[in-house]
Write an enzyme that holds these catalytic residues in place. Sequence first.
Site, short mmCIF file in Angstrom:
data_model
loop_
_atom_site.label_atom_id
_atom_site.label_comp_id
_atom_site.label_asym_id
_atom_site.label_seq_id
_atom_site.Cartn_x
_atom_site.Cartn_y
_atom_site.Cartn_z
N ARG A 53 0.94 -1.20 0.02
CA ARG A 53 0.02 0.03 0.02
C ARG A 53 0.84 1.18 -0.22
NH1 ARG A 53 -5.33 -1.03 1.46
NH2 ARG A 53 -5.28 1.13 2.12
N ASN A 79 -4.29 7.12 7.37
CA ASN A 79 -4.00 6.75 5.89
C ASN A 79 -5.14 7.64 5.33
OD1 ASN A 79 -4.40 5.80 3.27
ND2 ASN A 79 -5.68 3.88 4.06
N GLY A 80 -4.66 8.38 4.36
CA GLY A 80 -5.89 9.55 3.72
C GLY A 80 -5.18 10.86 3.50
N LYS A 112 2.48 -2.09 -17.91
CA LYS A 112 3.39 -3.10 -17.05
C LYS A 112 4.69 -2.77 -17.39
CE LYS A 112 0.95 -4.44 -15.15
NZ LYS A 112 -0.19 -4.14 -15.20
N GLU A 117 -2.00 -2.14 -21.73
CA GLU A 117 -1.74 -2.95 -20.78
C GLU A 117 -0.51 -3.38 -20.65
OE1 GLU A 117 -2.88 -2.96 -17.81
OE2 GLU A 117 -1.95 -4.75 -17.09
#
Length: 612
Positions: free
Chosen positions: A27, A99-100, A489, A485
């Site tokens: 995250r 978080n935020g 990547k 895509e």
Amino acid sequence: MCGIVAYIGDKQAFPIILEGLKRLEYRGYDSAGISILNDDITTVKKKGKVSELEKATKNVDMNGTIGIGHTRWATHGKPDDINAHPHVSNSGRLTLIHNGIIENYASIKTALIELGHNFKSETDTEVLVNLIEELQNQKNISLEDAVREALTRVVGAYAIVVIDKNDPNVLVGARKSSPLVIGIGDNEYFLASDASPIIKFTNKVVYLQDEEIVTVRRNADFEVRNIKNQIQTPQIKELDLKIEELEKGGFDHFMLKEIFQQPVTIFESMRGRINAEEGWVSVGGMQDHMKKFENANRLIFVACGTSWHSALIAEYLFEDLARVPVEVEYASEFRYRNPIISENDVVIALSQSGETADTLAALSLAKKKGALTYGIVNVIGSSIARMTDCGSYIHAGPEIGVASTKAFTSQLVILSLMALNLGHRKGTINEGDFRKLIFALESLPSKVERILKLNEKIKYISAEIKNSQHALYLGRGYNFPAALEGALKLKEISYIHAEGYPAAEMKHGPIALIDEHMPVIVIATNESAREKIESNIQEVKARKGIVIAVILEGDEKIKEMADYSIEIPEVAEPLSPLLSAIPLQLLSYHIAVMRDCDVDQPRNLAKSVTVE
Ligand code: G6P
């Protein structure tokens, strides 16, 4: 973005929080910190990954049974030791992880400075912890009440957990637009951004709702109230998640494991939704709203990143098979336009995490305008899954590598099933084509197995182009989004500048870049534009570009033309991106490894983008 984890119970908190942070590192990973509350609060924070934090705590006494930890993706203030969380209030009484984003932090900070507070960091979070302390002091109220009152004054998104030196038996957590899960163990509680740090200890969880505040007391029941101080009845869920699903399982990286899981994950996405022998497809989430789908004016897809590429493929699928007009929108653009949405539109959000802030906001807008909202999500119980009127899980299992791989192919499975389900109901696809496609879907796992056997060959090609500075990806029709895509990547994990283009558009710009140093990856599996793709390859060759062609097995003609070719099994065109994506995932993976890049946690990126 940002992972938070907190523990209260009778075990040592530090090792639990440290391990939890490692699981949440996907995250955000620019800095990390932990606070443990014993007689006093001991806080250690470090720039860099959780491993740096671990080193920094080697000689520190982190003894204690209550604590909080954070792994950060910087929004306010650069990534360094000072801006890292947890943040401590001026008196040292409170410590908080967040978080935020607190949008109105500047005005609150000014007011607090006037009241005598001073700030060490540049973060919005330090403002919040001081606001809570200020309210505690001014009003002589409990931590929980001070948190509630503070949150009524802030604008923005948050998942927070606070500890108070004066009350070593309580954790207070709250959420709005950023996720927070409560884990309920034996005489112990966990609070975390997702269930991954919790599942080793308990599968009993509660997903906190927006504007809810939880108070967790040692040796007592936890209590959830909303921001208006009304008591809430939380729903306890039992998760069906195994700890092995969160491990690398012998692979060097999560990304490689997830690429290799695709024969299974593609099968799991289809399980119970298709039967080729009996000739049916049924997507549960759609059934109760089939009339809405059948009569829809338009389907509007909203998504970000890789999920947006899946949405682009959905446009081809639904228009082709179900003859319904489709619009595909970047969620971040859609939410800030004044889009024309009616009650006869169906708005479909695609999201691996189910937490992407822009996608959530786009859905709220669609809801307000009366459209039916549908979520295609991987993470069970995530915000998008909960806020949509209906939807489908893709069942790809936890995806931990920041670059999305298996979630992409599983999204394509669900989208194909949905388009077939709708097309069959509407009669826009004939029975023969319908049958062919469902047999083709069922054959995908074994075809993916065959592609994965090309790993060594793809590794060889990767070595040939690993030092390139740029790369161009070309595809047509269904494989144009697959080219986008492929390029994403490569960019994400190897930091090579790459662009995806519809092959015919090459002549309108990118061709100027082609020389003997430019690898051009051409997806040449479509039967429908066969000659055109061949001409595009000739055009690249004429300018000395290095052609890497993804072709169907036995396509000798293109094989001759290309410098390198990767042969994939034959597949019906609407399903071809599901297969062409896989060699491109492997190509990016090997190039990134050869360039010594951090494949699972590429710089500046985060898996779950919970800020806009
Ligand atoms: C981030 C991730 C991407 C992902 C995108 C959308 O940028 O790094 O891999 O595609 O967010 O995320 P979602 O969870 O909504 O699919």
